[in-house]
Design a protein around this motif. Sequence first.
Motif, PDB file in Angstrom:
ATOM      1  N   GLY A  13       0.815  -1.215   0.000  1.00  0.00           N
ATOM      2  CA  GLY A  13       0.000   0.000   0.000  1.00  0.00           C
ATOM      3  C   GLY A  13       0.843   1.257   0.000  1.00  0.00           C
ATOM      4  N   MET A  14       1.971   1.227   0.696  1.00  0.00           N
ATOM      5  CA  MET A  14       2.868   2.379   0.725  1.00  0.00           C
ATOM      6  C   MET A  14       3.493   2.625  -0.646  1.00  0.00           C
ATOM      7  N   VAL A  15       3.930   1.559  -1.316  1.00  0.00           N
ATOM      8  CA  VAL A  15       4.576   1.707  -2.625  1.00  0.00           C
ATOM      9  C   VAL A  15       3.590   2.251  -3.656  1.00  0.00           C
ATOM     10  N   ALA A  16       2.395   1.650  -3.695  1.00  0.00           N
ATOM     11  CA  ALA A  16       1.405   2.066  -4.687  1.00  0.00           C
ATOM     12  C   ALA A  16       0.741   3.390  -4.307  1.00  0.00           C
ATOM     13  N   GLY A  17       0.581   3.603  -3.014  1.00  0.00           N
ATOM     14  CA  GLY A  17      -0.180   4.758  -2.555  1.00  0.00           C
ATOM     15  C   GLY A  17       0.507   6.086  -2.760  1.00  0.00           C
ATOM     16  N   ALA A  18       1.840   6.117  -2.699  1.00  0.00           N
ATOM     17  CA  ALA A  18       2.546   7.396  -2.791  1.00  0.00           C
ATOM     18  C   ALA A  18       2.248   8.132  -4.093  1.00  0.00           C
ATOM     19  N   PRO A  19       2.500   7.532  -5.263  1.00  0.00           N
ATOM     20  CA  PRO A  19       2.204   8.269  -6.503  1.00  0.00           C
ATOM     21  C   PRO A  19       0.712   8.444  -6.752  1.00  0.00           C
ATOM     22  N   VAL A  20      -0.104   7.438  -6.376  1.00  0.00           N
ATOM     23  CA  VAL A  20      -1.548   7.535  -6.621  1.00  0.00           C
ATOM     24  C   VAL A  20      -2.157   8.668  -5.804  1.00  0.00           C
ATOM     25  N   MET A  21      -1.843   8.705  -4.509  1.00  0.00           N
ATOM     26  CA  MET A  21      -2.398   9.745  -3.643  1.00  0.00           C
ATOM     27  C   MET A  21      -1.878  11.123  -4.038  1.00  0.00           C
ATOM     28  N   ALA A  22      -0.591  11.200  -4.362  1.00  0.00           N
ATOM     29  CA  ALA A  22      -0.018  12.493  -4.751  1.00  0.00           C
ATOM     30  C   ALA A  22      -0.663  13.009  -6.031  1.00  0.00           C
ATOM     31  N   ALA A  23      -0.909  12.112  -6.997  1.00  0.00           N
ATOM     32  CA  ALA A  23      -1.544  12.523  -8.253  1.00  0.00           C
ATOM     33  C   ALA A  23      -2.998  12.933  -8.028  1.00  0.00           C
ATOM     34  N   TRP A  47      -4.980  19.948  -4.542  1.00  0.00           N
ATOM     35  CA  TRP A  47      -5.493  20.350  -3.237  1.00  0.00           C
ATOM     36  C   TRP A  47      -4.445  21.175  -2.504  1.00  0.00           C
ATOM     37  N   PRO A  48      -4.881  22.060  -1.608  1.00  0.00           N
ATOM     38  CA  PRO A  48      -3.907  22.724  -0.731  1.00  0.00           C
ATOM     39  C   PRO A  48      -3.193  21.672   0.116  1.00  0.00           C
ATOM     40  N   PRO A  49      -1.889  21.792   0.299  1.00  0.00           N
ATOM     41  CA  PRO A  49      -1.152  20.777   1.063  1.00  0.00           C
ATOM     42  C   PRO A  49      -1.747  20.504   2.446  1.00  0.00           C
ATOM     43  N   ARG A  50      -2.199  21.561   3.144  1.00  0.00           N
ATOM     44  CA  ARG A  50      -2.740  21.344   4.484  1.00  0.00           C
ATOM     45  C   ARG A  50      -3.971  20.444   4.442  1.00  0.00           C
ATOM     46  N   LEU A  51      -4.845  20.648   3.456  1.00  0.00           N
ATOM     47  CA  LEU A  51      -6.045  19.814   3.340  1.00  0.00           C
ATOM     48  C   LEU A  51      -5.670  18.360   3.099  1.00  0.00           C
ATOM     49  N   THR A  52      -4.725  18.135   2.200  1.00  0.00           N
ATOM     50  CA  THR A  52      -4.292  16.765   1.907  1.00  0.00           C
ATOM     51  C   THR A  52      -3.719  16.095   3.141  1.00  0.00           C
ATOM     52  N   LEU A  94      -4.320  12.107   7.511  1.00  0.00           N
ATOM     53  CA  LEU A  94      -4.251  11.792   8.942  1.00  0.00           C
ATOM     54  C   LEU A  94      -5.590  11.258   9.458  1.00  0.00           C
ATOM     55  N   LEU A  95      -6.689  11.851   9.017  1.00  0.00           N
ATOM     56  CA  LEU A  95      -8.006  11.407   9.473  1.00  0.00           C
ATOM     57  C   LEU A  95      -8.317  10.000   8.958  1.00  0.00           C
ATOM     58  N   VAL A  96      -7.970   9.729   7.702  1.00  0.00           N
ATOM     59  CA  VAL A  96      -8.169   8.377   7.164  1.00  0.00           C
ATOM     60  C   VAL A  96      -7.300   7.377   7.917  1.00  0.00           C
ATOM     61  N   PHE A  97      -6.068   7.777   8.212  1.00  0.00           N
ATOM     62  CA  PHE A  97      -5.147   6.914   8.953  1.00  0.00           C
ATOM     63  C   PHE A  97      -5.718   6.595  10.338  1.00  0.00           C
ATOM     64  N   ALA A  98      -6.201   7.625  11.037  1.00  0.00           N
ATOM     65  CA  ALA A  98      -6.779   7.416  12.365  1.00  0.00           C
ATOM     66  C   ALA A  98      -8.030   6.549  12.288  1.00  0.00           C
ATOM     67  N   GLY A 130       0.338   8.798   1.155  1.00  0.00           N
ATOM     68  CA  GLY A 130      -0.083  10.108   0.674  1.00  0.00           C
ATOM     69  C   GLY A 130       0.431  11.222   1.562  1.00  0.00           C
ATOM     70  N   PHE A 131       0.368  11.003   2.880  1.00  0.00           N
ATOM     71  CA  PHE A 131       0.856  12.015   3.810  1.00  0.00           C
ATOM     72  C   PHE A 131       2.352  12.248   3.620  1.00  0.00           C
ATOM     73  N   LEU A 132       3.127  11.163   3.572  1.00  0.00           N
ATOM     74  CA  LEU A 132       4.579  11.305   3.475  1.00  0.00           C
ATOM     75  C   LEU A 132       4.982  11.940   2.153  1.00  0.00           C
ATOM     76  N   ALA A 133       4.294  11.576   1.066  1.00  0.00           N
ATOM     77  CA  ALA A 133       4.620  12.159  -0.235  1.00  0.00           C
ATOM     78  C   ALA A 133       4.408  13.665  -0.232  1.00  0.00           C
ATOM     79  N   VAL A 134       3.265  14.103   0.309  1.00  0.00           N
ATOM     80  CA  VAL A 134       2.972  15.535   0.357  1.00  0.00           C
ATOM     81  C   VAL A 134       3.873  16.226   1.377  1.00  0.00           C
TER      82      VAL A 134
END
Length: 392
Positions: A50-60, A65-70, A75-79, A107-111
């Motif tokens: 999930g980490m490997v696939a999620g980074a480019p998918v979530m970033a794209a 979006w504004p970085p703060r919103l992302t 974080l909310l999805v993670f929690a 997604g969080f780490l990429a942003v």
Amino acid sequence: MPFALYMLALAVFVMGTSEFMLAGLLPAIATELDVAVGTAGLLTSAFAVGMVAGAPVMAAFARRWPPRLTLIVCLLVFAGSHVVGAMTPVFSLLLITRVLSALANAGFLAVALSTATTLVPANQKGRALSILLSGTTIATVAGVPAGSLLGTALGWRTTFWAIAILCIPAVCGVIRGITNDAGQTDSSAFSPRLHAELSQLAQPRLILAMALGALINGGTFAAFTFLAPVVTETAGMTGGWVSVALVMFGMGSFLGVTIAGRLSDRRPGVVLAVGSPLLLTGWIALALVASHPVALIILVFVQGFLSFGVGSTVITRVLYAASGAPTMGGSYATAALNIGAAAGPALGAFGLATGLGLLAPIWIASTLTAIAVVIMLLAGRALTKAAAEANR
């Protein structure tokens, strides 16, 4: 350094604790959910994939979006994933929550990587990255042992609840520390199209930096994941020394990423030229003296220092090389890190399964690092050219 960087590091600490703590909880999870331990191990594999696939998918997906919103959404999805995981009696649903939490983490780490480098001058990317990644190293020192102890004392579900609760101050920190225009420049409205940013992946310098990041991190995680049996069986130490070894590795990692962060912007060539051969030598030495407890513990600390010092410097090179991809560059760095994090343990497990002995993962770490060193020697100055240009 900006306050916002430390808030991002807090969130990375929480996510890093969740990622690494699972190893100590798998037997309890397997017993309660009535699955084999090997099946429970799929929770770790699912997170890595999930980490490997999620980074480019979530970033794209969230690039406009504004970085703060992302960051807040991730974080909310993670929690939320941890809340569901803490309550579910079904293993398949727990597996799904791990994939979702990995996507949110990626997604969080990429942003966060992209945002962190825009909060500082162009020639301080390495130092910004060291502060961000210090969250991961502190997680190995404090978060992971604490999570394992909590899970042992009160059950694995309590640990999941604790991670969800720790997301609250992380969200508050992002809200307070990251402004709506954080990570944006005057020309942000004219940022490249997604196709143009993806085309950066065809650049040899970026491919080189990502490959080296995956190799170094792969070697690190191959050895780190299977350190426990080396401590207890090869060195003949009691189980309590496993925690000591992990903490020593984490302390070395924290020092390595901190010191490298101060050098990797202006002296990346020196860090790589000195640190990489030492890292290779250290893995070989660790395999040769693993039966001696004192030498083992000392080398675990040294390898934590070297692996994260060299690794963070290489990942900084990814960010420099991906300067033409302002919204996707962080995902490239995240993908490189997690390809190594997924492949390293898999290769280590293969080595163990083929009967090469408990030291097989360390020899695999040596091999991956040796390949990286050879590539660095052949690459010459190409890897550090971007940093030199930024410092002019």
